[in-house]
Write a protein that holds these residues in place. Structure first.
Motif, PDB file in Angstrom:
ATOM      1  N   TYR A 230       0.837  -1.202   0.000  1.00 44.85           N
ATOM      2  CA  TYR A 230       0.000   0.000   0.000  1.00 44.85           C
ATOM      3  C   TYR A 230       0.872   1.251   0.000  1.00 44.85           C
ATOM      4  CZ  TYR A 230      -3.492   3.458   1.426  1.00 44.85           C
ATOM      5  OH  TYR A 230      -4.309   4.576   1.484  1.00 44.85           O
ATOM      6  N   GLY A 231       1.987   1.181   0.740  1.00 43.30           N
ATOM      7  CA  GLY A 231       2.900   2.309   0.805  1.00 43.30           C
ATOM      8  C   GLY A 231       2.769   3.128   2.063  1.00 43.30           C
ATOM      9  N   VAL A 232       2.589   2.452   3.223  1.00 46.00           N
ATOM     10  CA  VAL A 232       2.434   3.165   4.484  1.00 46.00           C
ATOM     11  C   VAL A 232       3.078   2.342   5.590  1.00 46.00           C
ATOM     12  CG1 VAL A 232       0.208   2.113   5.079  1.00 46.00           C
ATOM     13  CG2 VAL A 232       0.746   4.409   5.914  1.00 46.00           C
ATOM     14  N   ALA A 233       3.620   3.023   6.605  1.00 46.68           N
ATOM     15  CA  ALA A 233       4.202   2.337   7.749  1.00 46.68           C
ATOM     16  C   ALA A 233       3.102   1.887   8.707  1.00 46.68           C
ATOM     17  CB  ALA A 233       5.170   3.268   8.476  1.00 46.68           C
ATOM     18  N   PRO A 234       3.326   0.841   9.483  1.00 45.78           N
ATOM     19  CA  PRO A 234       2.330   0.409  10.462  1.00 45.78           C
ATOM     20  C   PRO A 234       1.977   1.537  11.436  1.00 45.78           C
ATOM     21  CG  PRO A 234       4.044  -1.246  10.223  1.00 45.78           C
ATOM     22  CD  PRO A 234       4.520  -0.036   9.475  1.00 45.78           C
ATOM     23  N   ASP A 235       0.741   1.557  11.874  1.00 50.12           N
ATOM     24  CA  ASP A 235       0.262   2.544  12.846  1.00 50.12           C
ATOM     25  C   ASP A 235      -0.608   1.805  13.852  1.00 50.12           C
ATOM     26  OD1 ASP A 235      -1.084   4.597  14.260  1.00 50.12           O
ATOM     27  OD2 ASP A 235      -0.862   5.970  12.560  1.00 50.12           O
ATOM     28  N   PRO A 236       0.012   1.244  14.911  1.00 47.42           N
ATOM     29  CA  PRO A 236      -0.743   0.415  15.851  1.00 47.42           C
ATOM     30  C   PRO A 236      -1.902   1.143  16.524  1.00 47.42           C
ATOM     31  CG  PRO A 236       1.616   0.088  16.132  1.00 47.42           C
ATOM     32  CD  PRO A 236       1.455   1.246  15.194  1.00 47.42           C
ATOM     33  N   GLY A 237      -1.743   2.432  16.834  1.00 48.83           N
ATOM     34  CA  GLY A 237      -2.807   3.161  17.510  1.00 48.83           C
ATOM     35  C   GLY A 237      -4.042   3.310  16.652  1.00 48.83           C
ATOM     36  N   ARG A 238      -3.874   3.798  15.442  1.00 48.32           N
ATOM     37  CA  ARG A 238      -5.028   3.945  14.548  1.00 48.32           C
ATOM     38  C   ARG A 238      -5.620   2.591  14.184  1.00 48.32           C
ATOM     39  NH1 ARG A 238      -1.704   8.338  12.689  1.00 48.32           N
ATOM     40  NH2 ARG A 238      -2.844  10.340  12.835  1.00 48.32           N
ATOM     41  N   THR A 239      -4.763   1.600  13.995  1.00 44.71           N
ATOM     42  CA  THR A 239      -5.257   0.264  13.665  1.00 44.71           C
ATOM     43  C   THR A 239      -6.152  -0.268  14.778  1.00 44.71           C
ATOM     44  OG1 THR A 239      -3.325  -0.241  12.306  1.00 44.71           O
ATOM     45  CG2 THR A 239      -4.561  -2.112  13.168  1.00 44.71           C
ATOM     46  N   ALA A 240      -5.719  -0.148  16.015  1.00 42.50           N
ATOM     47  CA  ALA A 240      -6.506  -0.657  17.141  1.00 42.50           C
ATOM     48  C   ALA A 240      -7.833   0.087  17.261  1.00 42.50           C
ATOM     49  CB  ALA A 240      -5.704  -0.527  18.430  1.00 42.50           C
ATOM     50  N   TYR A 241      -7.801   1.401  17.095  1.00 38.86           N
ATOM     51  CA  TYR A 241      -9.036   2.177  17.240  1.00 38.86           C
ATOM     52  C   TYR A 241     -10.057   1.774  16.175  1.00 38.86           C
ATOM     53  CZ  TYR A 241     -12.388   5.927  17.676  1.00 38.86           C
ATOM     54  OH  TYR A 241     -13.567   6.622  17.848  1.00 38.86           O
ATOM     55  N   TYR A 242      -9.618   1.722  14.925  1.00 40.15           N
ATOM     56  CA  TYR A 242     -10.577   1.464  13.850  1.00 40.15           C
ATOM     57  C   TYR A 242     -11.035   0.006  13.820  1.00 40.15           C
ATOM     58  CZ  TYR A 242     -10.287   6.185  12.104  1.00 40.15           C
ATOM     59  OH  TYR A 242     -10.395   7.557  11.981  1.00 40.15           O
ATOM     60  N   ARG A 243     -10.237  -0.903  14.343  1.00 38.26           N
ATOM     61  CA  ARG A 243     -10.721  -2.275  14.482  1.00 38.26           C
ATOM     62  C   ARG A 243     -11.794  -2.361  15.564  1.00 38.26           C
ATOM     63  NH1 ARG A 243      -5.125  -5.931  13.814  1.00 38.26           N
ATOM     64  NH2 ARG A 243      -4.889  -5.498  11.572  1.00 38.26           N
ATOM     65  N   ALA A 244     -11.585  -1.651  16.659  1.00 42.21           N
ATOM     66  CA  ALA A 244     -12.591  -1.639  17.723  1.00 42.21           C
ATOM     67  C   ALA A 244     -13.886  -0.998  17.236  1.00 42.21           C
ATOM     68  CB  ALA A 244     -12.050  -0.909  18.950  1.00 42.21           C
ATOM     69  N   LEU A 245     -13.772   0.074  16.461  1.00 40.18           N
ATOM     70  CA  LEU A 245     -14.971   0.715  15.907  1.00 40.18           C
ATOM     71  C   LEU A 245     -15.681  -0.224  14.948  1.00 40.18           C
ATOM     72  CD1 LEU A 245     -16.721   3.229  15.624  1.00 40.18           C
ATOM     73  CD2 LEU A 245     -15.100   4.080  13.887  1.00 40.18           C
ATOM     74  N   TRP A 246     -14.919  -0.938  14.136  1.00 37.87           N
ATOM     75  CA  TRP A 246     -15.512  -1.918  13.211  1.00 37.87           C
ATOM     76  C   TRP A 246     -16.280  -2.976  13.986  1.00 37.87           C
ATOM     77  CZ3 TRP A 246     -16.171  -2.767   8.070  1.00 37.87           C
ATOM     78  CH2 TRP A 246     -16.451  -4.085   7.653  1.00 37.87           C
ATOM     79  N   ASN A 247     -15.685  -3.476  15.052  1.00 34.51           N
ATOM     80  CA  ASN A 247     -16.327  -4.537  15.826  1.00 34.51           C
ATOM     81  C   ASN A 247     -17.592  -4.062  16.542  1.00 34.51           C
ATOM     82  OD1 ASN A 247     -14.483  -6.532  15.099  1.00 34.51           O
ATOM     83  ND2 ASN A 247     -13.073  -5.988  16.751  1.00 34.51           N
ATOM     84  N   ALA A 248     -17.723  -2.754  16.717  1.00 33.95           N
ATOM     85  CA  ALA A 248     -18.945  -2.213  17.324  1.00 33.95           C
ATOM     86  C   ALA A 248     -20.112  -2.188  16.342  1.00 33.95           C
ATOM     87  CB  ALA A 248     -18.681  -0.809  17.857  1.00 33.95           C
ATOM     88  N   GLY A 249     -19.809  -2.352  15.051  1.00 36.91           N
ATOM     89  CA  GLY A 249     -20.847  -2.462  14.022  1.00 36.91           C
ATOM     90  C   GLY A 249     -21.577  -1.136  13.809  1.00 36.91           C
ATOM     91  N   PRO A 250     -22.612  -1.118  12.941  1.00 34.01           N
ATOM     92  CA  PRO A 250     -23.096  -2.339  12.284  1.00 34.01           C
ATOM     93  C   PRO A 250     -22.210  -2.721  11.107  1.00 34.01           C
ATOM     94  CG  PRO A 250     -24.353  -0.443  11.548  1.00 34.01           C
ATOM     95  CD  PRO A 250     -23.396   0.057  12.593  1.00 34.01           C
TER      96      PRO A 250
END
Length: 250
Positions: A230-250
């Motif tokens: 993709y062309g981006v470095a890992p970002d653990p903070g943003r990754t964790a936040y948006y995964r948690a938001l995804w899991n909250a649905g819908p």
């Protein structure tokens, strides 16, 4: 979400909408939605690039799948990137349906590509970057913002806290899991499907979900290859936040 192991019943609305075409279930999602590949009557005039085949998505009534919302999103995105062409849509008491023309390519989770993650995963990363580059943020009438998603969430969001600062606004796919990218014969991304949540958001809203889906489909250890492509470095903070938001649905 999976490819069905055998034939599944065809809802009456799908049979009516597709004019008696032969329907074969090719995908089942976690909330009971089905996708059928259609061959037969109607293909000569209504088909797409895949030899006249069509696809019909069906969502049972009450399921958190808004197929009607996908129609204007596909129409808008089609001016900038390959997406399915809508042939019809509707709803009845049992559920809703969306009929589209087929596109070239095959899902990145077909057996061929599951056996070749070293080819498929980088292609997914390049494909998502291309989608983000092609879709113009300032012309997009749809949002997938944190505020919008929090308002629609069905899970507990109290522990999420404040969202991280936006890295880069793009028009997000909205469900950038591996199955929703089509790969061509050369192993490169050629199109995207299932854009019912498409809208403007931080690119990590897509990246977090895309990388989360890699382990489900290809096994552990592929996140780095995806992000590099993709062309981006890992970002653990943003990754964790948006995964948690995804899991909250819908």
């Amino acid at each position: 979400m999976s490819i069905p192991a055998g034939p599944l019943p065809v809802p009456a609305a799908v049979r009516r909408a597709t004019g008696g075409a032969r329907a074969r279930a090719v995908w089942v999602n976690a909330v009971g939605g089905l996708t059928f590949r259609l061959d037969g009557p109607g293909d000569a005039t209504d088909g797409g690039a895949d030899g006249g085949a069509r696809f019909c998505k069906w969502a049972p009534a009450g399921a958190p799948l808004d197929l009607a919302a996908e129609v204007p999103r596909l129409a808008w995105a089609a001016a900038f990137t390959p997406v399915p062409r809508v042939l019809g849509h509707g709803a009845d008491a049992e559920g809703s349906w969306l009929l589209t023309a087929a596109l070239p390519g095959a899902s990145a989770v077909t057996p061929r590509w599951l056996a070749l993650p070293g080819v498929a995963v980088p292609a997914l990363g390049r494909g998502l970057r291309a989608l983000h580059e092609r879709l113009p943020v300032h012309e997009c009438p749809f949002t997938w913002s944190v505020h919008h998603r929090l308002a629609a969430a069905v899970g507990d969001v109290s522990a999420l806290g404040d969202p991280p600062p936006v890295d880069r606004l793009v028009v997000c796919h909205g469900d950038a899991c591996a199955p929703n990218t089509l790969l061509g014969e050369d192993g490169e991304a050629v199109a995207h499907v299932d854009l019912g949540a498409l809208g403007v958001a931080d690119r990590w809203a897509d990246l977090a979900v895309a990388t989360m889906s890699l382990e489900w489909n290809y096994g552990p250890g592929w996140e780095g290859a995806f992000l590099e492509a993709y062309g981006v470095a890992p970002d653990p903070g943003r990754t964790a936040y948006y995964r948690a938001l995804w899991n909250a649905g819908p």
